[in-house]
Design an enzyme around this catalytic site. Sequence first.
Site, mmCIF file in Angstrom:
data_model
loop_
_atom_site.group_PDB
_atom_site.id
_atom_site.type_symbol
_atom_site.label_atom_id
_atom_site.label_comp_id
_atom_site.label_asym_id
_atom_site.label_seq_id
_atom_site.Cartn_x
_atom_site.Cartn_y
_atom_site.Cartn_z
ATOM 1 N N ARG A 15 17.753 0.172 40.190
ATOM 2 C CA ARG A 15 17.639 1.209 39.164
ATOM 3 C C ARG A 15 16.378 0.956 38.341
ATOM 4 O O ARG A 15 15.327 1.503 38.615
ATOM 5 C CB ARG A 15 18.893 1.252 38.298
ATOM 6 C CG ARG A 15 19.085 2.579 37.536
ATOM 7 C CD ARG A 15 18.279 2.702 36.259
ATOM 8 N NE ARG A 15 18.636 1.709 35.263
ATOM 9 C CZ ARG A 15 18.059 1.628 34.073
ATOM 10 N NH1 ARG A 15 17.111 2.483 33.721
ATOM 11 N NH2 ARG A 15 18.402 0.673 33.215
ATOM 12 N N ASP A 16 16.492 0.098 37.366
ATOM 13 C CA ASP A 16 15.346 -0.148 36.492
ATOM 14 C C ASP A 16 14.149 -0.663 37.275
ATOM 15 O O ASP A 16 13.004 -0.340 36.977
ATOM 16 C CB ASP A 16 15.742 -1.150 35.402
ATOM 17 C CG ASP A 16 14.809 -1.122 34.210
ATOM 18 O OD1 ASP A 16 13.709 -0.571 34.329
ATOM 19 O OD2 ASP A 16 15.171 -1.649 33.152
ATOM 20 N N HIS A 207 19.640 -7.171 28.402
ATOM 21 C CA HIS A 207 18.707 -6.573 29.355
ATOM 22 C C HIS A 207 17.299 -6.801 28.796
ATOM 23 O O HIS A 207 16.890 -6.136 27.841
ATOM 24 C CB HIS A 207 18.994 -5.078 29.510
ATOM 25 C CG HIS A 207 18.051 -4.372 30.437
ATOM 26 N ND1 HIS A 207 18.314 -4.226 31.782
ATOM 27 C CD2 HIS A 207 16.843 -3.789 30.221
ATOM 28 C CE1 HIS A 207 17.310 -3.573 32.346
ATOM 29 N NE2 HIS A 207 16.409 -3.292 31.420
ATOM 30 N N HIS A 209 13.055 -7.352 29.137
ATOM 31 C CA HIS A 209 11.809 -7.181 29.874
ATOM 32 C C HIS A 209 10.878 -8.346 29.558
ATOM 33 O O HIS A 209 11.043 -9.033 28.552
ATOM 34 C CB HIS A 209 11.178 -5.833 29.532
ATOM 35 C CG HIS A 209 11.905 -4.683 30.154
ATOM 36 N ND1 HIS A 209 11.297 -3.741 30.951
ATOM 37 C CD2 HIS A 209 13.219 -4.325 30.120
ATOM 38 C CE1 HIS A 209 12.190 -2.855 31.364
ATOM 39 N NE2 HIS A 209 13.367 -3.189 30.876
ATOM 40 N N CYS A 240 10.350 1.130 31.670
ATOM 41 C CA CYS A 240 10.866 2.440 31.268
ATOM 42 C C CYS A 240 9.760 3.482 31.319
ATOM 43 O O CYS A 240 8.726 3.321 30.661
ATOM 44 C CB CYS A 240 11.437 2.357 29.855
ATOM 45 S SG CYS A 240 12.023 3.954 29.233
ATOM 46 N N ASN A 249 10.948 -5.972 34.362
ATOM 47 C CA ASN A 249 12.119 -6.724 33.942
ATOM 48 C C ASN A 249 11.874 -8.215 34.075
ATOM 49 O O ASN A 249 10.928 -8.661 34.739
ATOM 50 C CB ASN A 249 13.317 -6.346 34.829
ATOM 51 C CG ASN A 249 13.776 -4.931 34.615
ATOM 52 O OD1 ASN A 249 14.540 -4.654 33.714
ATOM 53 N ND2 ASN A 249 13.316 -4.010 35.459
#
Length: 307
Positions: A15-16, A207, A209, A240, A249
């Site tokens: 996903r990310d 979460h 980065h 993002c 990430n």
Amino acid sequence: MTALPDVVLRDVTLRDGLQLTGKTLDAGDRARLARTLLALGIPELEIGSMARPDLVPPMAGSLDVVAALTPDELDRCWIWVATPRHVEKAAAAGARNFQYCFSVSDAHNKANIGRLTDDSLAALPEAVAHARAVGGRVQLTLATAFTCPFDGPVDPARVLDIVGDPRTDGTCDVVLADTLGQAAPGQVADLFTAVRPVAGDRRLGFHGHDTWGQGVANSLAAAAAGAVVVDGALGGLGGCPFAPGASGNTATEDLLFATRPSYLTPDVLARVVTAGEHLLAELGEPSRSRTAQGVHSEAQAFPWVMR
């Protein structure tokens, strides 16, 4: 070295990790990568998003990924949602774990989801109801919990207000996201320490980065302050698309090497690194993982070096 057995790694590559890549992966390749990571022992995965594919093209076909996985596999997988309707659609495809995400800051929530933060919060009870109707669960994920690309530093009191809001009742986890990777370990520890009593019996997750090189340090600080889940992506992929300045990430490989979960052996780490290298080569993306570099060291006496 003492391991951190209570820290669960969730890999968010699918996903990310894929959101900002120039190339895309088809649903079949994404499902195969999910199965590879699950078979290697990664406890949880983020496998897709209900974001509009015209706005985030790499997420097109996320429901096909869900449909390709078995119910047992889906028990360990999460899909990103932002509305009750997202939950309905994902549930119809077989998803049972929903990561309901909105931003602490109004400016980023408007850019990312198209509404004010309180509007997203107001819709959360309906999302929880839809999930419960299929035996599912909803995770509260708060983007920009530390800084906003438009408004700057975020007041921790605002985070506490949201986590303690009765409209978040029924969520199973609270995940705080350092969306821009601008937080430092002390800030992370302080916020998790403050959030922990407000969250009650919900799991806490982080979460992070790695924009400013603090991804692993921040994840360990979060874990020491009560987080039991930390997110990472293979090779440090991701960012993002609606947050200027957000880069990749924290690398899954680096988090595994730092936390040393019980399932991690030198062979498993080598296989994770290899899976990441194959993915990055296919996408034409560089690896930001220091561990992925380290396993190719010539220090053959070190057991974690690939042979």
